[in-house]
Design an enzyme around this catalytic site. Structure first.
Site, PDB file in Angstrom:
ATOM      1  N   HIS A  12       5.838   5.699  -1.114  1.00  0.00           N
ATOM      2  CA  HIS A  12       6.575   4.450  -1.106  1.00  0.00           C
ATOM      3  C   HIS A  12       5.742   3.275  -0.849  1.00  0.00           C
ATOM      4  O   HIS A  12       4.676   3.289  -0.203  1.00  0.00           O
ATOM      5  CB  HIS A  12       7.802   4.561  -0.135  1.00  0.00           C
ATOM      6  CG  HIS A  12       7.321   4.402   1.240  1.00  0.00           C
ATOM      7  ND1 HIS A  12       6.937   5.258   2.024  1.00  0.00           N
ATOM      8  CD2 HIS A  12       7.514   3.452   2.104  1.00  0.00           C
ATOM      9  CE1 HIS A  12       6.837   4.938   3.331  1.00  0.00           C
ATOM     10  NE2 HIS A  12       6.937   3.680   3.348  1.00  0.00           N
ATOM     11  N   HIS A  61       0.895  -1.056  -0.006  1.00  0.00           N
ATOM     12  CA  HIS A  61       0.054   0.066   0.053  1.00  0.00           C
ATOM     13  C   HIS A  61       0.965   1.379  -0.069  1.00  0.00           C
ATOM     14  O   HIS A  61       2.060   1.076   0.198  1.00  0.00           O
ATOM     15  CB  HIS A  61      -0.910   0.014   1.199  1.00  0.00           C
ATOM     16  CG  HIS A  61      -0.258   0.115   2.387  1.00  0.00           C
ATOM     17  ND1 HIS A  61       0.224  -1.058   3.005  1.00  0.00           N
ATOM     18  CD2 HIS A  61       0.077   1.156   3.398  1.00  0.00           C
ATOM     19  CE1 HIS A  61       1.060  -0.814   4.403  1.00  0.00           C
ATOM     20  NE2 HIS A  61       0.987   0.648   4.353  1.00  0.00           N
TER      21      HIS A  61
END
Length: 174
Positions: free
Chosen positions: A123, A39
Site C-alpha cells: 500500500h 512509498h
C-alpha cells in the site's frame, strides 16, 4: 537510526497518486501525506546500527536483480476506525511484488537484520487522522499500473509535522 526498505514508485505513479489524494482531500478530512513521502514499505527495520544498515544494503543487492514488480491499484483501505484512521491506496498482490518482499525478508533474516514481521500488505499511505465518510466515493481517479524500478533503504526522522525520509542506499530493480 530509524530505517525501512521500500519501493520508491516511478514519478508518473507518484503524480497520479497525488491526483488521487487531491481528489480525496475534497471529500475526506485528514492530514494528507506529502507526495515526496509516497512509498511501498517492504520491511520496517526500526532502529538499526551501522552493521545492520550495511547488511540491509547487502540484502537489497541480493534481491534487486531478481524482479521488477508491477504496482497495480486495488482500491482504498483503512487502518483503524473510519472516523480516525490511516487511509491508504491498496496495491494488488502481484506475484513479483510478493516475491520481492519475501526474498528481501529472507535475505534480511539470513543476515540477522531485525525487521517488523507483520504480514506484507502492499500500500501507499495517503492520509493520517482521516475521517472517512459513510457511503460510496464515486469517480475515484486511481493511478495506472506501472513497473516498479527502484528499491531504497530510507532513514526516517519523526518530527511534529510528520516523518521525513532520506535515502541511504538505492538499487534499480529487474
Amino acid at each position: 537510526m530509524r530505517t525501512f526498505i521500500a519501493i520508491d514508485p516511478p514519478e508518473a505513479f507518484i503524480d497520479e497518486t497525488a491526483d488521487l489524494a487531491r481528489y480525496l482531500k475534497t471529500r475526506i478530512d485528514g492530514r494528507f501525506i506529502a507526495r515526496e513521502a509516497y512509498h511501498v514499505t517492504l520491511a520496517f527495520l526500526g532502529d538499526a546500527d551501522q552493521r545492520q544498515i550495511a547488511s540491509a544494503m547487502d540484502a537489497i543487492d541480493a534481491v534487486a536483480d531478481r524482479v521488477s514488480p508491477t504496482l497495480s491499484p486495488g482500491g482504498l483501505g483503512v487502518f483503524g476506525k473510519p472516523k480516525d484512521c490511516t487511509l491508504y491506496l491498496e496495491l494488488q498482490k502481484d506475484p513479483s511484488l510478493l516475491t520481492l518482499c519475501k526474498g528481501l525478508r529472507e535475505e534480511l533474516e539470513s543476515r540477522d537484520v531485525p525487521f517488523d514481521s507483520k504480514p506484507f500488505l502492499p500500500h501507499v499511505t495517503l492520509a493520517r487522522r482521516a475521517h472517512v465518510p459513510d457511503g460510496n466515493l464515486a469517480g475515484i481517479p486511481f493511478p495506472n499500473a506501472c513497473r516498479a524500478d527502484r528499491v531504497v533503504l530510507f532513514k526516517s526522522v519523526l518530527t511534529p509535522e510528520g516523518a521525513s525520509y532520506s535515502p541511504l542506499y538505492e538499487r534499480e530493480l529487474g
